[in-house]
Design an enzyme around this catalytic site. Structure first.
Site, PDB file in Angstrom:
ATOM      1  N   ASP A   1      59.406 -35.105  90.455  1.00 56.41           N
ATOM      2  CA  ASP A   1      61.334 -35.763  91.403  1.00 56.41           C
ATOM      3  C   ASP A   1      61.049 -33.962  92.024  1.00 56.41           C
ATOM      4  OD1 ASP A   1      60.854 -33.980  89.493  1.00 56.41           O
ATOM      5  OD2 ASP A   1      61.663 -35.247  88.075  1.00 56.41           O
TER       6      ASP A   1
ATOM      7  N   THR B   1      66.525 -26.408  91.027  1.00 56.67           N
ATOM      8  CA  THR B   1      66.809 -27.783  90.347  1.00 56.67           C
ATOM      9  C   THR B   1      67.320 -27.486  88.573  1.00 56.67           C
ATOM     10  OG1 THR B   1      65.214 -29.928  89.519  1.00 56.67           O
ATOM     11  CG2 THR B   1      64.165 -26.999  88.852  1.00 56.67           C
TER      12      THR B   1
ATOM     13  N   GLU C   1      66.330 -43.220  78.898  1.00 55.61           N
ATOM     14  CA  GLU C   1      65.452 -43.039  79.358  1.00 55.61           C
ATOM     15  C   GLU C   1      65.115 -43.168  80.574  1.00 55.61           C
ATOM     16  OE1 GLU C   1      65.698 -39.520  79.975  1.00 55.61           O
ATOM     17  OE2 GLU C   1      63.850 -38.490  79.198  1.00 55.61           O
TER      18      GLU C   1
ATOM     19  N   GLU D   1      59.091 -24.951  83.057  1.00 54.94           N
ATOM     20  CA  GLU D   1      60.277 -25.077  82.738  1.00 54.94           C
ATOM     21  C   GLU D   1      61.147 -23.520  82.082  1.00 54.94           C
ATOM     22  OE1 GLU D   1      62.423 -27.385  81.762  1.00 54.94           O
ATOM     23  OE2 GLU D   1      61.229 -29.692  81.576  1.00 54.94           O
TER      24      GLU D   1
ATOM     25  N   GLU E   1      71.474 -34.967  85.823  1.00 51.51           N
ATOM     26  CA  GLU E   1      70.422 -35.806  87.304  1.00 51.51           C
ATOM     27  C   GLU E   1      72.157 -36.849  87.686  1.00 51.51           C
ATOM     28  OE1 GLU E   1      68.484 -35.786  85.372  1.00 51.51           O
ATOM     29  OE2 GLU E   1      66.734 -34.255  85.835  1.00 51.51           O
TER      30      GLU E   1
HETATM   31  C1  DMJ Z   1      66.345 -29.920  83.549  1.00 52.55           C
HETATM   32  O1  DMJ Z   1      66.137 -29.133  83.591  1.00 52.55           O
HETATM   33  C2  DMJ Z   1      65.887 -30.210  85.608  1.00 52.55           C
HETATM   34  O2  DMJ Z   1      67.226 -30.494  86.107  1.00 52.55           O
HETATM   35  C3  DMJ Z   1      64.843 -29.920  85.967  1.00 52.55           C
HETATM   36  O3  DMJ Z   1      64.283 -30.181  88.150  1.00 52.55           O
HETATM   37  C4  DMJ Z   1      64.213 -31.588  85.294  1.00 52.55           C
HETATM   38  N1  DMJ Z   1      65.326 -32.240  84.516  1.00 52.55           N
HETATM   39  C5  DMJ Z   1      66.266 -31.326  83.656  1.00 52.55           C
HETATM   40  C6  DMJ Z   1      67.601 -32.682  83.222  1.00 52.55           C
HETATM   41  O4  DMJ Z   1      66.720 -33.256  83.160  1.00 52.55           O
END
Ligand code: DMJ
EC number: 3.2.1.113
Length: 934
Positions: free
Chosen positions: A294, A492, A388, A147, A406
């Site tokens: 993912d 991401t 979720e 994160e 997303e």
């Molecule tokens: C974000 O922090 C990023 O997209 C991460 O890759 C996965 N999910 C969260 C948002 O849902």
């Protein structure tokens, strides 16, 4: 894009030696060019309307960002219900979710480049100054490496990328001297100790001040990490190396990726969800494209685009092929086992996989992207947001929705690829739903439960980093953005990194890595990027025709017809295997199939039926495997049914000024009193009862008469409180937890049980609020005196009408009390057995059985006392109206190459011990998955 030079259309032949920039340009060209080629389908949206929607996005961003800056900054996040900052350590711990919070003004950093995309250059300049002045990266706090990388390192690098772009333009940021980059470098060095493992995979957490392992660090003992956690570093780390010239970051991130690649399951080419960072063993062997994996896939493809290293594309293509072979069951994406990829590991999907259609667009595989996106959109239309997790027949599995971006991301990329205005309409719906259901006076609140519309006191930083960017870009024209977005790649977390990095300090990444520049071998690659110039004009209804069959997929909720049944999955002429959902214990044909699968039925004395599988008694290895799958499904159905037997949460909505229904609190139901799911909601002003615990006759009946009484939890039974306030004339009651600081964010909701006596005399609705939610009402009373609430099973729409609604019409119907079983003398109980006519069930656990359980013999349970390893776990079946959607199990003919040898079913007989060991592992993994949260 600047590197595109002359640019090549997609679908044209690939150069034998493809410099990264040309390939990156090719992918981007694909996305950009299509917007101008759409000619038919959904009605076009006028420029005026797009501008209106873009302005709405700006206003919404101001509401979210403004409230964060005003009420939360310098805290990491805004708590939009209580309108204050979330400071780690000062709020009850939410577990892993809190690992994103490092006391480094997370939301501000995550919002930096969004400000520039949204044309708020002045605000960006202010925000950068604040980051430089206020943010400390040296706090004694344990944070998630993943994160911190994607949000903070990515946020600083995105901010730096756009700061230097603005500086170069000559108007803003003229004072800027790479300060954000220096902070990013400092943070990069702080994360490096996490990679001190033999595998090179990083520890999942690190202490910003003390690193890893020192006693003060309070971390470094973990053994496992998720695949995405270890495989989502390369973009930020390589960018940091290339911006600064310090090669070490890119080298470490590459090493972690190399290790994951080596560890892929060799026969399926899939990776598991969790890996041991010391041994490299897969800890969780289920595999999908959502939670836990993912962005590993995302970063392989994007690393190729940003860095031009062919090995990343080769890896991505190999994994993509496996995903499409095993996980993709259009429109679904279902997790499978890495060793037995034809075996589904779940019958539900998680919301994180909604990014995948966007990645498929970048890959150039538009058709399945359209299909999955449409399926997700249908789920959203039903629940307003993507829960979720949801089942293959589109029921809610986990009801939260933390405003994840997303789906908006995929919508944006699909619009870029197809130019179909349908996707603009989708974006418009997202905007409407956010404003209608998530907007609160102090920001936007995550949904606690999409079914009730209740909120959580949470606004994650990714909401500002990603959601507003994608929504704004969706409606923007090129001239609405002050720079060329095509010159950047999205991380991401939607942070922007410039594509020119590929040619900067390029040589440094080459040493110590396996990725010497190699000739591209076209035959290995699937260059599917479609030439939309040709595709859409030839068939303007292309995207629409793909979507059309999926339009009713959720409403019908039995979408068997639209699920692709793998052609190869049926043994020729053979019937598909019996699914747990279809099973009827009274059907002789089913009993015969059970026997073939080695599953025996044992009738227990108490009327229940036990299922036991002896694989060795199966007619063939294929039947044995069918039997295993049948048993696994039974286990899953059992846990699903147990969930369904619980009363769903209820909603307390504050409807009076200035809330006007915008704040919805998650409330626990009661097993007695008016059932709000069967009756119209109850609306009324609130009043505190005296005594506040409601345990004796009220001394202030005049105050609660005709109102909803507030009572404190504790000192007597819930039912007793209900009787006392009812006798005083209250039309409803809200019990507020006496444990200070408790919240539905951190504690599981429960149902208020009766007192073991007949509770038919209680006619009013009763709901329970944890202390934090309760204090929102108590604070409101202090501030506004007259506070009116609505008690219901689902929040009422918060449209402007609510603001002008008349005085409440209190509902105090005589209720139709259902014959619910109440667990005696416990205030906090779990299950209530509610037999619905279509559901015939037998609970396997004696303590949760009700008399109704034994009335029905259409389902089964199994003892958990089995000592025989061949015997399976207890389970319960459901006879729902829908049959299962899973793919049919195919005759398996895989050859395993790793330490877990398996059988080639079609060719030879596997030793039974190895089958059993393997199955037991699967069952364990399955049970573990069920316990895991996203
Ligand atoms: C974000 O922090 C990023 O997209 C991460 O890759 C996965 N999910 C969260 C948002 O849902």
């Amino acid at each position: 894009m600047s590197e595109a030079g002359g640019g090549r259309g997609c679908g044209s032949s690939v150069p034998q030696r493809a410099p990264w920039s040309l390939v990156a340009a090719t992918a981007a060209f694909c996305l950009v060019s299509a917007t101008s080629v759409w000619t038919a389908g959904a009605a076009p949206m006028s420029r005026e309307e797009r501008q209106k929607l873009g302005n709405q996005v700006l206003e919404m961003f101001d509401h979210a960002y403004g409230n964060y800056m005003e009420h939360a900054y310098p805290a990491d996040e805004l708590m939009p219900l209580t309108c204050r900052g979330r400071v780690r350590g000062q709020e009850p711990s939410r577990g892993d979710v809190d690992d994103a919070l490092g006391k480094f003004s997370l939301t501000l950093i995550d919002s930096l480049d969004t400000l520039v995309v949204l044309n708020k250059t002045k605000e960006f300049e202010d925000a950068v100054r604040k980051v430089l002045r206020d943010v400390n990266l040296d706090n004694d706090v344990v944070v998630s490496v993943f994160e911190t990388n994607i949000r903070v390192l990515g946020g600083l690098l995105g901010g730096h990328s756009l700061a230097i772009m603005l500086k170069e333009k000559g108007e803003y940021m003229q004072w800027y001297n790479d300060e954000l980059l220096q902070m990013a470098k400092q943070l990069g060095y702080k994360l490096l100790p996490a990679f001190n493992t033999t595998s090179g995979l990083p520890y999942p957490r690190i202490n910003l001040k003390f690193g890893i392992r020192k006693p003060e660090a309070r971390t470094g003992t973990e053994t496992d990490t998720c695949t995405a956690c270890a495989g989502t570093l390369i973009l930020e780390f390589a960018a940091l190396s290339r911006f600064t010239g310090a090669t070490i970051f890119e080298e470490y991130a590459r090493k972690a990726l190399d290790f994951l690649w080596e560890k892929r399951q060799r026969s399926s080419n899939l990776v598991g969800v969790t890996i041991n960072i010391h041994t490299g063993d897969w800890v969780r062997k289920d595999s999908g494209v959502g939670a836990g994996i993912d962005s590993y896939y995302e970063y392989l493809l994007k690393a190729y685009v940003l860095l031009g290293d062919d090995s990343f594309l080769e890896r991505f293509n190999t994994h993509y092929d496996a995903i499409m072979r095993y996980i993709s069951q259009p429109p679904l994406l279902l997790d499978v086992h890495i060793h037995k990829p034809m075996l589904n590991a779940r019958t539900w999907m998680d919301a994180l996989l909604a990014f995948f259609p966007g990645l498929q667009v970048l890959k150039g595989d538009i058709r399945p992207a359209i299909e999955t996106h449409e399926m997700l959109y249908q789920v959203i239309k039903k629940h307003n947001f993507l829960p979720e997790a949801f089942t293959t027949d589109f029921r809610v599995h986990w009801a939260q929705h933390p405003l994840r971006p997303e789906f908006a991301e995929s919508t944006y990329f699909l619009y870029k690829a197809t130019g179909d205005p349908y996707y603009l309409e989708v974006g418009k719906t997202l905007i409407e739903n956010l404003n209608k259901y998530a907007r609160v006076p102090c920001g936007f609140a995550a949904m606690k439960d999409v079914r009730t519309g209740s909120h959580e006191d949470r606004m994650d930083s990714f909401f500002l980093a990603e959601m507003f960017k994608y929504l704004y870009l969706l409606f923007a024209d090129k001239e609405d953005i002050i720079f060329d977005i095509e010159d950047y790649i999205f991380t991401t977390e939607a942070h922007l990194l410039p594509l020119w990095l590929s040619t900067t300090n390029q040589s440094i990444s080459k040493k110590n890595t396996t990725s010497e520049y190699t000739e591209l071998d076209d035959s290995n690659f699937d260059w599917t990027c479609p030439n939309t110039q040709i595709l859409f004009p030839n068939d303007p209804l292309y995207a629409q025709s793909i979507r059309e069959p999926l339009k009713n997929v959720v409403d019908k909720s039995c979408p068997r017809g639209i699920i692709r049944v793998r052609e190869e999955s049926f043994r020729s002429g053979a019937k598909p295997p019996l699914r747990a959902r279809d099973f009827m214990a009274t059907n002789p044909e089913h009993l015969e199939i059970l026997k073939k699968m080695g599953v025996s039925l044992i009738h227990l004395k108490d009327g229940r039926v036990q299922l036991v599988q002896h694989a060795i008694q199966a007619a063939s290895s294929i039947d044995a495997e069918d039997g295993l799958r049948f048993m696994q499904e039974m286990i899953e159905l059992s846990s699903q049914q147990q969930k369904e037997q619980q009363l769903p949460p209820r909603a307390v909505q504050i409807v009076s000024h200035p809330f006007f229904g915008r704040v919805v609190l998650t409330a626990g139901p009661a097993q007695f009193g008016l059932d709000l799911s069967k009756h119209k909601e109850t609306r009324g002003f609130v009043a505190s009862s005296k005594p506040y615990n409601g345990c004796s006759e009220l001394t202030n009946p005049e105050a609660v008469m005709g109102k909803i009484a507030l009572i404190q939890r504790g000192q007597c039974m819930f039912a007793e409180k209900a009787r006392n306030i009812q006798n005083a004339g209250a039309i409803g009651g809200i019990v507020i937890d006496d444990n200070e600081g408790s919240s539905s964010d951190t504690a599981p909701l429960f149902q208020m049980a009766g007192d073991g006596k007949d509770t038919d005399d209680i006619k009013i609705p009763m709901l329970f609020l944890f202390s934090k939610e309760g204090s929102i009402i108590l604070d409101a009373i202090r501030e506004y005196e007259e506070v009116e609430v609505l008690l219901s099973d689902k929040a009422k729409d918060r449209d402007p009408e609510m603001e002008s609604e008349e005085q409440p019409s209190s509902e105090n119907d005589s209720q139709d009390q259902s014959a619910e079983e109440i667990t005696p003398s416990s205030q906090e109980v779990g299950l209530v057995d509610q037999e619905s006519p279509e559901e015939s069930s037998l609970n396997s656990e004696p303590e949760s059985s009700s008399p109704a359980d034994t009335d029905n013999a259409a389902s089964v349970s199994a003892s958990e006392q089995n000592s025989d390893p061949m015997e399976n776990h207890e389970t319960t079946s459901l006879d729902g109206e829908c049959t299962d959607l899973d793919n049919q199990l195919q005759e398996q003919s895989e050859t395993e190459e790793d330490s877990n040898p398996n059988v080639s079913w079609g060719k030879k007989v596997q030793p039974i011990d190895s089958i059993l060991a393997d199955w037991n592992e699967d069952i364990e993994a399955f049970e573990m998955m069920e316990k895991d949260e996203l």
